[in-house]
Motif scaffolding. Structure first.
Motif, short mmCIF file in Angstrom:
data_model
loop_
_atom_site.label_atom_id
_atom_site.label_comp_id
_atom_site.label_asym_id
_atom_site.label_seq_id
_atom_site.Cartn_x
_atom_site.Cartn_y
_atom_site.Cartn_z
N SER A 133 131.23 -94.08 15.11
CA SER A 133 129.98 -93.80 14.39
C SER A 133 128.86 -94.72 14.85
O SER A 133 127.87 -94.91 14.14
CB SER A 133 130.20 -93.95 12.88
OG SER A 133 131.10 -92.97 12.41
N GLY A 134 129.00 -95.26 16.02
CA GLY A 134 127.99 -96.18 16.55
C GLY A 134 126.61 -95.57 16.69
O GLY A 134 125.60 -96.21 16.39
N ASN A 135 126.54 -94.31 17.12
CA ASN A 135 125.24 -93.66 17.28
C ASN A 135 124.54 -93.49 15.94
O ASN A 135 123.32 -93.63 15.85
CB ASN A 135 125.39 -92.31 17.99
CG ASN A 135 125.80 -92.47 19.44
OD1 ASN A 135 125.55 -93.50 20.06
ND2 ASN A 135 126.45 -91.45 19.97
N ARG A 136 125.31 -93.19 14.89
CA ARG A 136 124.70 -93.06 13.56
C ARG A 136 124.20 -94.41 13.06
O ARG A 136 123.13 -94.50 12.45
CB ARG A 136 125.70 -92.44 12.58
CG ARG A 136 125.88 -90.95 12.81
CD ARG A 136 126.68 -90.31 11.69
NE ARG A 136 128.06 -90.77 11.66
CZ ARG A 136 129.08 -90.15 12.23
NH1 ARG A 136 128.88 -89.01 12.85
NH2 ARG A 136 130.29 -90.64 12.15
N ALA A 137 124.96 -95.47 13.29
CA ALA A 137 124.52 -96.81 12.89
C ALA A 137 123.24 -97.19 13.62
O ALA A 137 122.30 -97.73 13.03
CB ALA A 137 125.62 -97.84 13.16
N LEU A 138 123.20 -96.90 14.90
CA LEU A 138 122.01 -97.17 15.71
C LEU A 138 120.81 -96.39 15.17
O LEU A 138 119.72 -96.95 14.99
CB LEU A 138 122.30 -96.79 17.16
CG LEU A 138 121.25 -97.07 18.22
CD1 LEU A 138 120.97 -98.56 18.33
CD2 LEU A 138 121.71 -96.50 19.56
N ILE A 164 126.88 -101.67 19.69
CA ILE A 164 125.74 -101.10 18.97
C ILE A 164 124.53 -102.02 19.09
O ILE A 164 123.41 -101.57 19.35
CB ILE A 164 126.09 -100.83 17.49
CG1 ILE A 164 127.34 -99.95 17.38
CG2 ILE A 164 124.92 -100.15 16.78
CD1 ILE A 164 127.91 -99.85 15.97
N ALA A 165 124.76 -103.32 18.92
CA ALA A 165 123.67 -104.29 19.07
C ALA A 165 123.12 -104.27 20.50
O ALA A 165 121.90 -104.36 20.70
CB ALA A 165 124.15 -105.69 18.69
N ASP A 166 124.01 -104.14 21.48
CA ASP A 166 123.56 -104.07 22.88
C ASP A 166 122.66 -102.86 23.09
O ASP A 166 121.60 -102.96 23.72
CB ASP A 166 124.76 -104.00 23.83
CG ASP A 166 125.58 -105.28 23.87
OD1 ASP A 166 125.11 -106.33 23.36
OD2 ASP A 166 126.71 -105.23 24.40
#
Length: 167
Positions: A70-75, A39-41
């Protein structure tokens, strides 16, 4: 790890703001272990979506998720609130773990210590200052992560009764 806490926090912020309980949404900052930080990348690259990574070894193994569901939501949450997604290395994580114990009396697992390590980064960048409020969410447990984190002397019950008086 999966981005679930991040997306739930974003939903709570949106709900509270819509209900008029927050004047404005706070900036949300999320953190991952540098060895496994898809996600950070994606945030650093400016990508709209998170791509899986190979993932590496980290002391924060409980959040090392190479393909967070849920990485896209966190982003999206970080971007929508003018926040960010950061990555911290193992040395910073272990230092933060020690400081949680020494300065706050908290025993946290390495994954939870990433929040303090990220706050350090934000302070170094001038994003966080001494006059600002910040909430660090440490959701994990410190005992049972395979590492003895504190040493304590055994105190017998009769010693406590002597020290504090028994009824």
């Amino acid at each position: 790890s999966s981005g679930g806490h991040a997306s739930a926090t974003w939903q709570a912020v949106r709900t509270l703001t819509a209900a008029g309980l927050l004047d404005e949404a706070p900036s949300l900052y999320f953190v991952q272990a540098a060895a496994c930080a898809p996600i950070a990348d994606a945030f650093d690259r400016g990508d709209a979506t998170v791509s899986p990574v190979g993932g590496g070894e980290t002391v924060a193994y409980s959040i090392a998720n190479a393909n967070p569901p849920s990485g896209n939501r966190a982003l999206a949450a970080a971007r929508a609130t003018s926040g960010a997604v950061l990555a911290v290395d193992d040395e910073a994580i272990l230092d933060a773990k020690r400081r949680f114990a020494a300065r706050a009396g908290l025993t946290v697992e390495p994954a939870s210590a990433t929040t303090l390590a990220a706050a350090d980064q934000l302070a170094e960048r001038g994003v966080l200052g001494p006059e600002m409020d910040a909430v660090l969410v440490a959701t994990g447990r410190g005992f049972g992560d395979g590492e003895r984190t504190t040493a304590s002397d055994r105190v017998e019950l009769d010693e406590l009764e002597t020290a504090f008086g028994a009824d």
